[in-house]
Design a protein around this motif. Structure first.
Motif, mmCIF file in Angstrom:
data_model
loop_
_atom_site.group_PDB
_atom_site.id
_atom_site.type_symbol
_atom_site.label_atom_id
_atom_site.label_comp_id
_atom_site.label_asym_id
_atom_site.label_seq_id
_atom_site.Cartn_x
_atom_site.Cartn_y
_atom_site.Cartn_z
ATOM 1 N N ALA A 225 0.811 -1.215 0.000
ATOM 2 C CA ALA A 225 0.000 0.000 0.000
ATOM 3 C C ALA A 225 0.844 1.264 0.000
ATOM 4 N N ARG A 226 2.137 1.152 0.324
ATOM 5 C CA ARG A 226 2.977 2.349 0.441
ATOM 6 C C ARG A 226 3.986 2.504 -0.686
ATOM 7 N N VAL A 227 4.622 1.397 -1.116
ATOM 8 C CA VAL A 227 5.778 1.499 -2.007
ATOM 9 C C VAL A 227 5.664 0.508 -3.161
ATOM 10 N N LEU A 228 6.039 0.972 -4.348
ATOM 11 C CA LEU A 228 6.180 0.126 -5.538
ATOM 12 C C LEU A 228 7.673 -0.094 -5.775
ATOM 13 N N VAL A 229 8.063 -1.352 -6.010
ATOM 14 C CA VAL A 229 9.466 -1.679 -6.261
ATOM 15 C C VAL A 229 9.611 -2.126 -7.708
ATOM 16 N N GLY B 12 12.726 1.740 -5.144
ATOM 17 C CA GLY B 12 11.379 1.876 -4.613
ATOM 18 C C GLY B 12 10.818 3.268 -4.855
ATOM 19 N N PHE B 13 9.486 3.350 -4.952
ATOM 20 C CA PHE B 13 8.784 4.621 -5.185
ATOM 21 C C PHE B 13 7.536 4.655 -4.322
ATOM 22 N N ARG B 14 7.336 5.789 -3.659
ATOM 23 C CA ARG B 14 6.161 5.929 -2.794
ATOM 24 C C ARG B 14 4.912 6.212 -3.618
ATOM 25 N N TRP B 15 3.819 5.520 -3.280
ATOM 26 C CA TRP B 15 2.547 5.794 -3.952
ATOM 27 C C TRP B 15 2.016 7.173 -3.588
ATOM 28 N N SER B 16 2.338 7.651 -2.403
ATOM 29 C CA SER B 16 1.736 8.908 -1.942
ATOM 30 C C SER B 16 2.115 10.097 -2.815
#
Ligand code: FES
Length: 110
Positions: A68-72, A79-83
């Motif tokens: 729910a927080r990070v896409l790798v 890694g990249f934050r969804w927010s």
């Protein structure tokens, strides 16, 4: 009309596919006009969308791992934050898009 309103970029909600095109817990790449997007359907039912190509070196983000927080990214594991799309590991930021489901359609705001 104020200068701020003139400078606000326009957005368009585009149907990119069907909810059932994305199995729970996975991502899929879609084409929306000239834009390639990756849509993820998390096991909790939430949806996330981003550009399909990683800003680091073009990795296929739809094949990445996410929570729910990070896409790798699957290529070099940045890694990249969804927010906000910011990288958690030093790469440039991702473009993240609003996405929702309506009557089974996936609608992405570009
Ligand atoms: S291409 Fe995505 S981390 Fe390198």
């Amino acid at each position: 009309m104020s200068l701020t309103e003139l400078q606000t970029p326009t957005t368009t909600e585009v149907r990119v596919g069907r909810l059932e095109d994305v199995p729970p817990g996975e991502g899929r790449a879609f084409t929306a006009g000239d834009t390639q997007v990756a849509v993820f359907r998390l096991r909790d039912g939430s949806l996330h969308a981003t550009q399909a190509s990683c800003p680091h070196a073009g990795g296929p983000l739809a094949d990445g791992q996410t929570d729910a927080r990070v896409l790798v990214c699957p290529l070099h594991l940045f890694g990249f934050r969804w927010s906000d799309g910011a990288s958690t590991s030093g790469a440039g930021p991702l473009r993240v898009y609003a996405v929702r489901e309506s009557d089974g359609d996936l609608l992405v705001t570009l």
